[in-house]
Design an enzyme around this catalytic site. Sequence first.
Site, PDB file in Angstrom:
ATOM      1  CG  ASN A  10      -1.679   1.244   1.443  1.00  6.82           C
ATOM      2  OD1 ASN A  10      -1.785   2.067   0.529  1.00  6.82           O
ATOM      3  ND2 ASN A  10      -2.235   1.430   2.630  1.00  6.82           N
ATOM      4  CD1 TRP A  11       3.763   1.285  -2.704  1.00 11.10           C
ATOM      5  CD2 TRP A  11       3.852   2.487  -4.595  1.00 11.10           C
ATOM      6  NE1 TRP A  11       4.691   0.690  -3.527  1.00 11.10           N
ATOM      7  CE2 TRP A  11       4.758   1.408  -4.697  1.00 11.10           C
ATOM      8  CE3 TRP A  11       3.740   3.369  -5.670  1.00 11.10           C
ATOM      9  CZ2 TRP A  11       5.552   1.209  -5.830  1.00 11.10           C
ATOM     10  CZ3 TRP A  11       4.523   3.162  -6.798  1.00 11.10           C
ATOM     11  CH2 TRP A  11       5.425   2.094  -6.877  1.00 11.10           C
ATOM     12  CE  LYS A  12       0.227   3.284   4.881  1.00 12.01           C
ATOM     13  NZ  LYS A  12       0.227   3.423   6.326  1.00 12.01           N
ATOM     14  CG  HIS A  93      -5.579   1.945   5.590  1.00 13.90           C
ATOM     15  ND1 HIS A  93      -5.081   2.829   6.522  1.00 13.90           N
ATOM     16  CD2 HIS A  93      -4.588   1.061   5.327  1.00 13.90           C
ATOM     17  CE1 HIS A  93      -3.824   2.496   6.801  1.00 13.90           C
ATOM     18  NE2 HIS A  93      -3.506   1.424   6.095  1.00 13.90           N
ATOM     19  CD  GLU A  95      -2.568   5.458   7.137  1.00 15.33           C
ATOM     20  OE1 GLU A  95      -2.652   5.548   5.901  1.00 15.33           O
ATOM     21  OE2 GLU A  95      -1.589   4.946   7.717  1.00 15.33           O
ATOM     22  CD  GLU A 164      -3.233  -2.694   7.577  1.00 15.53           C
ATOM     23  OE1 GLU A 164      -2.138  -2.934   7.069  1.00 15.53           O
ATOM     24  OE2 GLU A 164      -3.866  -1.656   7.349  1.00 15.53           O
ATOM     25  N   GLY A 170       3.134   1.836  10.861  1.00 16.16           N
ATOM     26  CA  GLY A 170       4.166   2.862  10.716  1.00 16.16           C
ATOM     27  C   GLY A 170       4.962   3.139  11.975  1.00 16.16           C
ATOM     28  CB  SER A 209       5.591  -2.329  11.902  1.00 12.67           C
ATOM     29  OG  SER A 209       5.282  -0.976  12.191  1.00 12.67           O
ATOM     30  N   GLY A 230       2.947  -1.314   4.265  1.00 13.39           N
ATOM     31  CA  GLY A 230       2.992   0.107   3.944  1.00 13.39           C
ATOM     32  C   GLY A 230       4.405   0.549   3.609  1.00 13.39           C
ATOM     33  N   GLY A 231       5.111   1.081   4.611  1.00 13.90           N
ATOM     34  CA  GLY A 231       6.428   1.683   4.394  1.00 13.90           C
ATOM     35  C   GLY A 231       7.404   0.804   3.635  1.00 13.90           C
TER      36      GLY A 231
HETATM   37  C1  PEP Z   1      -0.570   0.049   6.364  1.00 17.93           C
HETATM   38  O1  PEP Z   1      -0.784   1.233   6.577  1.00 17.93           O
HETATM   39  O2  PEP Z   1      -1.412  -0.645   5.753  1.00 17.93           O
HETATM   40  C2  PEP Z   1       0.669  -0.508   6.880  1.00 17.93           C
HETATM   41  C3  PEP Z   1       0.690  -1.789   7.125  1.00 17.93           C
HETATM   42  O3  PEP Z   1       1.713   0.341   7.088  1.00 17.93           O
HETATM   43  P1  PEP Z   1       3.197  -0.030   7.633  1.00 17.93           P
HETATM   44  O4  PEP Z   1       3.606  -1.313   6.986  1.00 17.93           O
HETATM   45  O5  PEP Z   1       4.035   1.119   7.233  1.00 17.93           O
HETATM   46  O6  PEP Z   1       3.055  -0.193   9.106  1.00 17.93           O
END
Ligand code: PEP
Length: 253
Positions: A10-12, A93, A95, A164, A170, A209, A230-231
């Site tokens: 997920n590149w957000k 999500h 967010e 999640e 993050g 994470s 994500g990251g």
């Molecule tokens: C996400 O936001 O879906 C996510 C898993 O982010 P991260 O891997 O950066 O924690």
Amino acid sequence: MAGLPYIVGNWKMNGTRAMLNEARAIDRAAARFPKVQVALAPPSTLLYRMRDTVELIGVGGQDCHAKDNGAYTGEVCAGMLKDAGADFTIVGHSERREYQSETDAEVKAKAEAALSAGLSVILCVGETEAQRDAGDAEGVVTAQVEGSCPSTEGAPERLSIAYEPVWAIGTGRVPSVDDVAAMHKAIRAKLVAIYGDAGSDVRILYGGSVKAENAAELLAVPEVGGALVGGASLTAESFLAIVGAAASLAEVG
Ligand code: PEP
């Protein structure tokens, strides 16, 4: 649980055309990992170009509107994602649940719109740190599953749930493998309560994470059918290390 391990990036709100080089590198490398299903969810501005850039991996949206069209400035509907080449979309999500105050009912309507448009769906759920500290994590998450899961005919075949924990996104913090296992088991039980036997086949991903260093341990947990990343999905190097961990487990599994 059916299917290959599913590793989704997920590149957000990250990425302009230059970042398609990362997608290209991920797509080329995916040929080495036939036992893993790999996908990326770029910002919607890159969706069409990414579709043209990659051959093997899935491409999807990060959200969609629940309506098919209309006067909703700035929004993108599921049919538009499909038209741009998406295979799936993420909905719910944390967010969006937090910053756009999305409710379970809205997430459910989005999931149903996406399925009707011919997309698969990754539906996100997860508790906050305060909810976990209060001992409410399983209650909160299973209520989200109950309230957000689509009622569309055949929904389980094209649905994945992403567990999640909000406090793990993050932050570099992850739950213990025992906590992940307990939550995935509770989600599975709720899916079977909602969909009957078909609920056994819905993939449940872990997200929060996930990195090269912890991927193998998290992906080996019972009922973990993949990861939403994500990251660590923003560069081919870090994302492919996670795909490689999934492939190694799939070889022995
Ligand atoms: C996400 O936001 O879906 C996510 C898993 O982010 P991260 O891997 O950066 O924690």
